[in-house]
Scaffold this active site. Structure first.
Site, mmCIF file in Angstrom:
data_model
loop_
_atom_site.group_PDB
_atom_site.id
_atom_site.type_symbol
_atom_site.label_atom_id
_atom_site.label_comp_id
_atom_site.label_asym_id
_atom_site.label_seq_id
_atom_site.Cartn_x
_atom_site.Cartn_y
_atom_site.Cartn_z
ATOM 1 C CG ASN A 68 -0.375 0.653 2.423
ATOM 2 O OD1 ASN A 68 -0.380 1.887 2.525
ATOM 3 N ND2 ASN A 68 0.170 -0.134 3.335
ATOM 4 C CG ASN A 126 3.138 5.864 11.449
ATOM 5 O OD1 ASN A 126 4.214 5.282 11.277
ATOM 6 N ND2 ASN A 126 2.209 5.935 10.516
ATOM 7 C CB CYS A 129 4.185 6.189 7.339
ATOM 8 S SG CYS A 129 3.311 6.033 5.775
ATOM 9 N N GLY A 245 2.422 -7.916 12.150
ATOM 10 C CA GLY A 245 2.985 -8.367 10.874
ATOM 11 C C GLY A 245 2.452 -9.716 10.452
#
Ligand code: FMN
Length: 309
Positions: A68, A126, A129, A245
């Site tokens: 993605n 985060n 990314c 994961g």
């Protein structure tokens, strides 16, 4: 059977959570699962300012996984708070808000807007990314730079008493160094990990399949790699690890916990099957029952020596 797991002072009903970016803010899933059974919902990453994300196509299937390149599309922290907070607070489960940023200051500002006295249950930073570059990092992502990782965690900790989870990238030579830096900065837990950078190419058109060329690989393909990150890191830090994961089944979740995870997040599986969380939780409970495990301490980090009898 006691499924409770604790991060800082917060107790979560169970260790099976859902991963940022794969569960929206929960409401889309209410027809399929009981949100009260989700150990914690981690929201899609929110940034200080609105982001339009990357050019399409943004998703492509691969063997045993997907790439993605969403690029953190979101409406910005202030709008998120205004539109989502009253609803999220009414959910009968723990909510963890994921925040991202291109600079230390953005993380600080985001925290000022989003961290309240008793909400959310944690902030997940985060740092990882693969689709967004960090302006100040020596390398491309915050979590590729141990100094910046420690600095930002420490800066965010100064702003709030809400527990802090640092979500790291596996795209490094040694994830243990980065996890130690997050711990030194005061992180209450580390989440291991985000997606692996990858590309897909159409041999006929000779073009990349993603608009942004590079994307993040997730799904079953990455499970052995993420398990290794958890197993290696567990020996070197004393704060909890959240394993992520390729978790598709309750047995996958148990494997992560054997390698040292205190909780896990289900990601891509939610996109394949909106019932995934409920199934993973039930399979995990069945596993515990089969092995006569009454509480998670009896599982976490208990992977055995290959030579033991
Ligand atoms: C479509 C998609 C969007 C994602 N968006 C985010 C995000 O906004 N923030 C984040 O921290 N991780 C994001 N992730 C990464 C997941 O949270 C998770 O770390 C990763 O997919 C690995 O877990 P999995 O193999 O179970 O999917 C995204 C993953 C996918 C597939």
């Amino acid at each position: 059977m006691n499924l409770a797991t604790k991060i800082a002072n917060t107790t979560f009903n169970n260790p099976i959570w859902v991963a940022s970016g794969t569960f929206a803010s929960g409401e889309e899933f209410t027809d399929f699962i009981n949100l009260a059974d989700v150990g914690a919902i981690i929201t899609k990453t929110v940034t200080l300012k609105a982001r339009t994300g990357n050019p399409p196509p943004r998703i492509v299937e691969t063997a045993a996984g997907m790439l993605n390149s969403i690029g953190l599309e979101n409406n910005g922290a202030a709008v998120f708070k205004q539109e989502q907070y009253s609803r999220l607070k009414q959910l009968n489960t723990k909510v963890i808000v994921s925040i991202g940023g291109g600079t230390k200051q953005e993380f600080i500002e985001c925290t000022k807007i989003l961290a309240e006295a008793n909400f959310p249950s944690a902030l997940e930073l985060n740092f990882s990314c693969p689709n967004v570059e960090h302006a100040q990092a020596k390398f491309k992502l915050t979590a590729q730079d141990p100094v910046l990782t420690e600095e930002i965690v420490a800066a965010v900790k100064q702003q709030t008493k809400v527990p802090i989870i640092a979500k790291l990238t596996p795209n490094v030579t040694d994830i243990v160094t980065i996890a130690k830096a997050a711990e030194a900065g005061g992180a209450d837990a580390v989440a291991l990990s985000n997606t692996y950078r990858g590309i897909a190419v159409d041999a006929e058109t000779k073009r990349p399949l993603l608009g942004n060329i590079i994307g993040g690989l997730s799904g079953p393909a990455i499970k052995p790699l993420s398990l290794m990150a958890v197993w290696e890191t567990y020996k070197h830090i004393s704060i909890p690890i959240i394993g992520i994961g390729g978790i598709m089944t309750g047995i996958d979740a148990a494997e992560f916990m054997l390698c040292g995870a205190w909780a896990v997040q289900v990601g891509t599986a939610n996109l394949v099957d909106p019932d995934a969380h409920a199934r993973v939780l039930q399979e995990f409970k069945d596993y515990l029952k089969r092995h006569n495990i009454k509480q998670l301490d009896e599982l976490i980090g208990r992977v055995r020596d290959p030579n033991s009898c």
